[in-house]
Write a protein that holds these residues in place. Structure first.
Motif, PDB file in Angstrom:
ATOM      1  N   PRO A 198       0.825  -1.209   0.000  1.00 51.69           N
ATOM      2  CA  PRO A 198       0.000   0.000   0.000  1.00 51.69           C
ATOM      3  C   PRO A 198       0.858   1.258   0.000  1.00 51.69           C
ATOM      4  CG  PRO A 198       0.084  -0.959   2.201  1.00 51.69           C
ATOM      5  CD  PRO A 198       0.761  -1.943   1.287  1.00 51.69           C
ATOM      6  N   ILE A 199       0.356   2.301  -0.647  1.00 54.77           N
ATOM      7  CA  ILE A 199       1.023   3.612  -0.627  1.00 54.77           C
ATOM      8  C   ILE A 199       0.325   4.442   0.439  1.00 54.77           C
ATOM      9  CG2 ILE A 199       1.806   5.571  -1.984  1.00 54.77           C
ATOM     10  CD1 ILE A 199       2.723   2.798  -2.996  1.00 54.77           C
ATOM     11  N   PRO A 200       0.942   4.616   1.612  1.00 59.67           N
ATOM     12  CA  PRO A 200       0.254   5.246   2.741  1.00 59.67           C
ATOM     13  C   PRO A 200      -0.237   6.667   2.433  1.00 59.67           C
ATOM     14  CG  PRO A 200       2.329   4.244   3.434  1.00 59.67           C
ATOM     15  CD  PRO A 200       2.315   4.227   1.936  1.00 59.67           C
ATOM     16  N   LEU A 201      -1.520   6.912   2.689  1.00 57.25           N
ATOM     17  CA  LEU A 201      -2.149   8.233   2.606  1.00 57.25           C
ATOM     18  C   LEU A 201      -2.019   8.879   1.226  1.00 57.25           C
ATOM     19  CD1 LEU A 201      -0.900   9.689   6.041  1.00 57.25           C
ATOM     20  CD2 LEU A 201      -3.018   8.457   5.583  1.00 57.25           C
ATOM     21  N   LYS A 202      -1.823   8.069   0.207  1.00 60.04           N
ATOM     22  CA  LYS A 202      -1.557   8.619  -1.128  1.00 60.04           C
ATOM     23  C   LYS A 202      -2.686   9.500  -1.631  1.00 60.04           C
ATOM     24  CE  LYS A 202      -0.479   7.236  -5.886  1.00 60.04           C
ATOM     25  NZ  LYS A 202      -0.187   6.104  -6.798  1.00 60.04           N
ATOM     26  N   ASN A 203      -3.917   9.129  -1.325  1.00 66.83           N
ATOM     27  CA  ASN A 203      -5.060   9.833  -1.913  1.00 66.83           C
ATOM     28  C   ASN A 203      -5.747  10.804  -0.957  1.00 66.83           C
ATOM     29  OD1 ASN A 203      -4.846   8.461  -4.444  1.00 66.83           O
ATOM     30  ND2 ASN A 203      -5.762   6.651  -3.487  1.00 66.83           N
ATOM     31  N   THR A 204      -5.138  11.112   0.178  1.00 66.30           N
ATOM     32  CA  THR A 204      -5.731  12.110   1.067  1.00 66.30           C
ATOM     33  C   THR A 204      -5.411  13.508   0.558  1.00 66.30           C
ATOM     34  OG1 THR A 204      -3.821  12.338   2.548  1.00 66.30           O
ATOM     35  CG2 THR A 204      -5.357  10.530   2.993  1.00 66.30           C
ATOM     36  N   ASP A 205      -6.163  14.487   1.035  1.00 63.30           N
ATOM     37  CA  ASP A 205      -5.956  15.867   0.577  1.00 63.30           C
ATOM     38  C   ASP A 205      -5.098  16.668   1.549  1.00 63.30           C
ATOM     39  OD1 ASP A 205      -7.698  16.047   2.677  1.00 63.30           O
ATOM     40  OD2 ASP A 205      -9.227  17.207   1.630  1.00 63.30           O
ATOM     41  N   LYS A 206      -4.357  15.973   2.419  1.00 61.21           N
ATOM     42  CA  LYS A 206      -3.475  16.641   3.368  1.00 61.21           C
ATOM     43  C   LYS A 206      -2.021  16.242   3.093  1.00 61.21           C
ATOM     44  CE  LYS A 206      -6.817  16.866   7.171  1.00 61.21           C
ATOM     45  NZ  LYS A 206      -7.082  16.478   8.594  1.00 61.21           N
ATOM     46  N   VAL A 207      -1.133  17.172   3.379  1.00 58.02           N
ATOM     47  CA  VAL A 207       0.293  16.869   3.277  1.00 58.02           C
ATOM     48  C   VAL A 207       0.682  16.157   4.563  1.00 58.02           C
ATOM     49  CG1 VAL A 207       2.616  17.802   3.004  1.00 58.02           C
ATOM     50  CG2 VAL A 207       0.685  18.883   1.824  1.00 58.02           C
ATOM     51  N   GLU A 208       0.661  14.844   4.519  1.00 61.73           N
ATOM     52  CA  GLU A 208       0.952  14.034   5.698  1.00 61.73           C
ATOM     53  C   GLU A 208       1.508  12.685   5.254  1.00 61.73           C
ATOM     54  OE1 GLU A 208      -2.695  13.291   7.765  1.00 61.73           O
ATOM     55  OE2 GLU A 208      -3.773  12.727   5.948  1.00 61.73           O
ATOM     56  N   PHE A 209       2.246  12.058   6.149  1.00 65.55           N
ATOM     57  CA  PHE A 209       2.887  10.788   5.833  1.00 65.55           C
ATOM     58  C   PHE A 209       2.598   9.772   6.941  1.00 65.55           C
ATOM     59  CE2 PHE A 209       5.492  14.253   4.204  1.00 65.55           C
ATOM     60  CZ  PHE A 209       5.662  13.907   2.878  1.00 65.55           C
ATOM     61  N   SER A 210       2.725   8.493   6.605  1.00 72.95           N
ATOM     62  CA  SER A 210       2.627   7.419   7.575  1.00 72.95           C
ATOM     63  C   SER A 210       3.359   6.216   7.001  1.00 72.95           C
ATOM     64  CB  SER A 210       1.165   7.064   7.868  1.00 72.95           C
ATOM     65  OG  SER A 210       1.095   5.923   8.701  1.00 72.95           O
ATOM     66  N   PHE A 211       4.249   5.631   7.794  1.00 70.48           N
ATOM     67  CA  PHE A 211       5.032   4.506   7.299  1.00 70.48           C
ATOM     68  C   PHE A 211       4.943   3.267   8.190  1.00 70.48           C
ATOM     69  CE2 PHE A 211       7.058   8.270   5.479  1.00 70.48           C
ATOM     70  CZ  PHE A 211       7.031   7.932   4.134  1.00 70.48           C
ATOM     71  N   SER A 212       4.266   3.355   9.326  1.00 72.20           N
ATOM     72  CA  SER A 212       4.190   2.194  10.212  1.00 72.20           C
ATOM     73  C   SER A 212       3.381   1.063   9.579  1.00 72.20           C
ATOM     74  CB  SER A 212       3.592   2.583  11.565  1.00 72.20           C
ATOM     75  OG  SER A 212       2.254   3.046  11.418  1.00 72.20           O
ATOM     76  N   GLY A 213       2.301   1.404   8.881  1.00 70.12           N
ATOM     77  CA  GLY A 213       1.487   0.378   8.240  1.00 70.12           C
ATOM     78  C   GLY A 213       2.221  -0.317   7.107  1.00 70.12           C
TER      79      GLY A 213
END
Length: 329
Positions: A198-213
């Motif tokens: 999965p590409i984490p948070l790829k399609n959200t409209d916020k500039v944010e990251f997540s790599f734990s998942g």
């Protein structure tokens, strides 16, 4: 103007002397990778002791190479945070002692602002406004630089930094420390599309990251295979692709939101070949990258950031280590 830069935020002891804005007269870096590799990561107390051993000899070596004495310096710039408390104490207290002994002014530098300046050492054509992607073992964030000293955090990771995720992924796969370079090396012979991570948070409209998942997805995928039959190269290539796409998607979002089409990148993960290629090939913006040797912690970026702050009129009565320092504004 001669500026002595000192960097001891984590496990690299860096010393550099800068003349004027960006002329590097000399730079030295003592890496502790070999010392910490047997532990699989950085041991804070051990890192501080190594800084104590390395820092003053490096300062002496820098002065000798430049043919000057401490009294010839115009400014000392030292990392004051964020970082490991013990490591920061060594750097800051040494800088304070040298400042008093040589009667040279001292300025504390935010380590993140130092990274922001890393691409500027060799890039005279990069001027604000621009976006700065800082991506390392401890930080993953995008900063809007309207001017030097005028910064806005657009977004950051919710959990693991990208570099931290690389190290943890390497540990899952039984690779040596540091994990990022090992994953990049093995990924060169792997199939980046072998696993659909999965590409984490790829399609959200916020500039944010997540790599734990993403790290967890790698763990579960690796557990499907018997020992000795894990397709390590393919897993590395697929994991690297997912991290790169996650970073690129948010850089492009930040460009779209702000209209700023100039992007710099710095921090240890900016040395990753896949990320550098993606940034360099992007059509939405132009990218500026530091040399690979200056992607990681170094004293040149600290000297440059400190000098720039001093020229802007920033003054500090006393400099103290602050491991939790983050705000650049």
């Amino acid at each position: 103007m001669l500026t002595l830069g000192i960097e001891t935020s984590c496990d690299d002891t860096g010393v550099a002397i800068l003349r004027d804005e960006r002329e590097v007269l000399c730079e030295f870096l003592s890496s502790q990778i070999a010392d910490h590799s047997r532990f699989g990561g950085v041991i804070p107390e051990f890192a501080a002791r190594k800084h104590l051993e390395n820092l003053l000899p490096l300062v002496d070596a820098a002065l000798r190479e430049c043919g000057i004495s401490g009294h010839d310096l115009d400014l000392i710039a030292v990392t004051r945070g964020p970082g490991l408390m013990g490591s920061l104490i060594v750097g800051v207290m040494t800088a304070r002692a040298l400042s008093q002994a040589w009667n040279v002014p001292l300025i504390g530098v935010n380590h993140l602002e130092g990274h922001l300046f890393a691409p500027l050492v060799d890039a005279e054509d990069l001027e604000p406004p621009f976006l700065s992607l800082i991506v390392s073992g401890g930080h993953t964030e995008i900063i809007r630089v309207d001017d030097f000293g005028k910064y806005e955090l657009l977004g950051q990771t919710r959990d693991d930094a990208a570099g931290e995720a690389y190290d943890k992924a390497a540990r899952i796969l039984g690779l040596k420390y540091p994990g990022g370079p090992e994953i990049e090396r093995l990924a060169k012979t792997g199939d980046p599309h072998a696993f659909d991570f999965p590409i984490p948070l790829k399609n959200t409209d916020k500039v944010e990251f997540s790599f734990s998942g993403l790290k967890t997805a790698l763990l579960w995928q690796a557990r499907k295979f018997e020992d000795g039959k894990i397709p390590v190269e393919d897993l590395c290539a697929s994991f690297q692709r997912a991290v790169t796409e996650a970073l690129m998607s948010k850089v492009k979002l930040a460009v779209k939101m702000t209209g700023i089409r100039k992007v710099s990148a710095s921090g240890g993960v900016s040395a990753n070949g896949a990320l550098r290629e993606a940034l360099g090939n992007a059509r939405e913006f132009r990218a500026w990258l530091p040399s690979k040797g200056r992607c990681t912690d170094n004293a040149v970026m600290i000297a440059m950031a400190g000098r720039n702050s001093w020229i802007r009129g920033v003054r500090t009565s006393e400099v103290f280590p602050d491991p939790s320092l983050h705000n650049l504004s």
